[in-house]
Write a protein that holds these residues in place. Sequence first.
Motif, PDB file in Angstrom:
ATOM      1  N   GLU A   8       0.835  -1.203   0.000  1.00 19.36           N
ATOM      2  CA  GLU A   8       0.000   0.000   0.000  1.00 19.36           C
ATOM      3  C   GLU A   8       0.870   1.253   0.000  1.00 19.36           C
ATOM      4  OE1 GLU A   8      -2.548  -0.526   3.369  1.00 19.36           O
ATOM      5  OE2 GLU A   8      -3.859  -1.924   2.304  1.00 19.36           O
ATOM      6  N   GLY A  56       1.045   4.025  -2.961  1.00 17.14           N
ATOM      7  CA  GLY A  56       0.867   5.449  -2.676  1.00 17.14           C
ATOM      8  C   GLY A  56       2.028   6.273  -3.181  1.00 17.14           C
ATOM      9  N   THR A  66       0.432   9.989  -3.876  1.00 18.10           N
ATOM     10  CA  THR A  66      -0.460  10.389  -2.794  1.00 18.10           C
ATOM     11  C   THR A  66       0.249  10.401  -1.455  1.00 18.10           C
ATOM     12  OG1 THR A  66      -1.221   8.126  -2.399  1.00 18.10           O
ATOM     13  CG2 THR A  66      -2.479   9.440  -3.971  1.00 18.10           C
ATOM     14  N   GLU A 124       0.298   8.091   0.729  1.00 18.87           N
ATOM     15  CA  GLU A 124      -0.559   7.483   1.749  1.00 18.87           C
ATOM     16  C   GLU A 124       0.260   6.662   2.729  1.00 18.87           C
ATOM     17  OE1 GLU A 124      -3.511   5.067  -0.109  1.00 18.87           O
ATOM     18  OE2 GLU A 124      -4.308   6.710  -1.293  1.00 18.87           O
ATOM     19  N   SER A 135      -7.591   2.819  -0.473  1.00 19.15           N
ATOM     20  CA  SER A 135      -6.967   1.569  -0.040  1.00 19.15           C
ATOM     21  C   SER A 135      -7.722   0.353  -0.545  1.00 19.15           C
ATOM     22  CB  SER A 135      -6.854   1.517   1.482  1.00 19.15           C
ATOM     23  OG  SER A 135      -8.129   1.465   2.071  1.00 19.15           O
TER      24      SER A 135
END
Length: 98
Positions: free
Chosen positions: A54, A58, A63, A65, A77
């Motif tokens: 993840e 990102g 991003t 994240e 997500s």
Amino acid sequence: MKKPSSKIREEIVQLQAQLKLAETREAERIGRVALKAGLGEIEIEESDLQSAFEELAGRFRGTGEKATGRKGAGAGSETSVSAAKVETGAAADGAGES
């Protein structure tokens, strides 16, 4: 002219089959890259691996994240979780190994 519901259902079935094939191709590609990087040799919990994927996703999306390791946590997500699940499943059963 409107389509009958049976025709729409047939199209949905065809699209679901196309989606499954596309996800399998993506999972095999990611699995091959992960194995080449040595991830297959590392003992790591699936939730930790998912969090790392993840964060990586990102990073490339721009991003930034933060991973939580939990389903449905954070914006966007859901896609990452699905991709990670498919990838780990394909890698686990040996699909796509050369």
